[in-house]
Design a protein around this motif. Structure first.
Motif, PDB file in Angstrom:
ATOM      1  N   PRO A  57      12.954   0.728   4.871  1.00 50.70           N
ATOM      2  CA  PRO A  57      13.359  -0.922   5.383  1.00 50.70           C
ATOM      3  C   PRO A  57      12.643  -1.725   4.554  1.00 50.70           C
ATOM      4  N   GLY A  58      13.066  -2.903   4.554  1.00 47.34           N
ATOM      5  CA  GLY A  58      12.186  -3.919   3.733  1.00 47.34           C
ATOM      6  C   GLY A  58      11.124  -4.353   4.948  1.00 47.34           C
ATOM      7  N   PHE A  59      10.800  -4.142   6.092  1.00 49.14           N
ATOM      8  CA  PHE A  59       9.666  -4.425   6.755  1.00 49.14           C
ATOM      9  C   PHE A  59       8.648  -3.476   6.429  1.00 49.14           C
ATOM     10  N   MET A  60       8.808  -2.164   6.089  1.00 52.54           N
ATOM     11  CA  MET A  60       7.803  -1.258   5.388  1.00 52.54           C
ATOM     12  C   MET A  60       7.310  -1.573   4.250  1.00 52.54           C
ATOM     13  N   LYS A  61       8.134  -2.058   3.319  1.00 54.85           N
ATOM     14  CA  LYS A  61       7.578  -2.730   1.906  1.00 54.85           C
ATOM     15  C   LYS A  61       6.780  -4.017   2.277  1.00 54.85           C
ATOM     16  N   ARG A  62       7.044  -4.739   3.181  1.00 54.62           N
ATOM     17  CA  ARG A  62       6.416  -5.936   3.463  1.00 54.62           C
ATOM     18  C   ARG A  62       5.109  -5.523   3.777  1.00 54.62           C
ATOM     19  N   SER A  63       5.074  -4.639   4.845  1.00 53.76           N
ATOM     20  CA  SER A  63       3.836  -4.226   5.443  1.00 53.76           C
ATOM     21  C   SER A  63       2.949  -3.831   4.364  1.00 53.76           C
ATOM     22  N   ALA A  64       3.360  -2.861   3.347  1.00 53.84           N
ATOM     23  CA  ALA A  64       2.479  -2.317   2.435  1.00 53.84           C
ATOM     24  C   ALA A  64       1.912  -3.288   1.486  1.00 53.84           C
ATOM     25  N   ARG A  65       2.731  -4.227   1.085  1.00 53.35           N
ATOM     26  CA  ARG A  65       2.608  -5.421   0.309  1.00 53.35           C
ATOM     27  C   ARG A  65       1.228  -6.124   1.094  1.00 53.35           C
ATOM     28  N   ALA A  66       1.494  -6.470   2.401  1.00 56.30           N
ATOM     29  CA  ALA A  66       0.402  -7.117   3.000  1.00 56.30           C
ATOM     30  C   ALA A  66      -0.681  -6.602   3.280  1.00 56.30           C
ATOM     31  N   LEU A  67      -0.906  -5.047   3.355  1.00 55.11           N
ATOM     32  CA  LEU A  67      -1.918  -4.350   3.576  1.00 55.11           C
ATOM     33  C   LEU A  67      -2.712  -4.373   2.081  1.00 55.11           C
ATOM     34  N   SER A  68      -1.877  -4.159   1.332  1.00 53.59           N
ATOM     35  CA  SER A  68      -2.707  -4.132  -0.136  1.00 53.59           C
ATOM     36  C   SER A  68      -3.303  -5.337  -0.628  1.00 53.59           C
ATOM     37  N   GLY A  69      -2.339  -6.453  -0.375  1.00 54.46           N
ATOM     38  CA  GLY A  69      -2.861  -7.874  -0.653  1.00 54.46           C
ATOM     39  C   GLY A  69      -4.139  -8.337   0.265  1.00 54.46           C
ATOM     40  N   GLY A  73      -9.566  -4.103  -2.901  1.00 55.37           N
ATOM     41  CA  GLY A  73      -9.265  -2.703  -3.617  1.00 55.37           C
ATOM     42  C   GLY A  73      -7.952  -2.262  -3.372  1.00 55.37           C
ATOM     43  N   GLY A  74      -7.087  -3.191  -2.761  1.00 57.84           N
ATOM     44  CA  GLY A  74      -5.857  -2.738  -2.229  1.00 57.84           C
ATOM     45  C   GLY A  74      -4.610  -2.482  -3.373  1.00 57.84           C
ATOM     46  N   THR A  75      -3.872  -1.618  -3.548  1.00 54.99           N
ATOM     47  CA  THR A  75      -2.743  -1.389  -4.272  1.00 54.99           C
ATOM     48  C   THR A  75      -1.774  -0.980  -3.491  1.00 54.99           C
ATOM     49  N   SER A  76      -0.344  -1.280  -3.910  1.00 46.20           N
ATOM     50  CA  SER A  76       0.831  -0.944  -3.251  1.00 46.20           C
ATOM     51  C   SER A  76       2.059  -0.519  -4.342  1.00 46.20           C
ATOM     52  N   PHE A  77       2.707   0.543  -4.006  1.00 47.55           N
ATOM     53  CA  PHE A  77       3.626   0.814  -4.752  1.00 47.55           C
ATOM     54  C   PHE A  77       4.929   1.469  -3.979  1.00 47.55           C
ATOM     55  N   MET A  78       6.197   1.653  -4.685  1.00 46.91           N
ATOM     56  CA  MET A  78       7.381   2.245  -3.996  1.00 46.91           C
ATOM     57  C   MET A  78       7.379   3.414  -4.806  1.00 46.91           C
TER      58      MET A  78
END
Length: 117
Positions: A57-69, A73-78
């Motif tokens: 779901p989109g909220f999981m992707k938004r969470s990963a992006r928010a955490l890495s951002g 040293g944060g990086t996020s991918f799908m």
């Protein structure tokens, strides 16, 4: 079955799920939907990899992006074509990805950028 739990783990997963109380599930859903970047995380400089399945779901992707951002040293991918339980479904990919990250080697090409929306 909608979570794509592999057959080898399905019976244990189903048994564990049946033991979960409605109250506990409510807490899990509330925590997931009310996600906020933890205070102090912005000070972290450790290399950190956040991964989500492309079919999550989109909220999981938004969470990963928010955490890495929020981290230097944060990086996020799908993970291309993957569901939430992708490490169970694709253990060889998980091992390759983890090994590459920990040895500072190129990551597998099965990763996609997390969309901005």
């Amino acid at each position: 079955r909608g979570l794509a739990v592999p057959a080898a783990y399905y019976q244990q997963f189903a048994a564990d799920t049946r033991r979960t109380t409605t109250e506990a599930l409510g807490h899990i859903f509330t925590a997931n939907l009310g996600f906020e970047v933890p205070l102090g995380l912005t000070r972290r400089q450790n290399p950190t990899l956040f991964l989500v399945g492309q079919k999550e779901p989109g909220f999981m992707k938004r969470s990963a992006r928010a955490l890495s951002g929020s981290m230097l040293g944060g990086t996020s991918f799908m993970v291309r074509g993957a569901v939430h339980n992708w490490p169970l479904v694709q253990p060889h990919l998980f091992t390759r990805l983890l090994t590459a990250w920990l040895t500072d080697s190129p990551l597998p090409d099965s990763l996609l950028p997390v969309p901005r929306r």
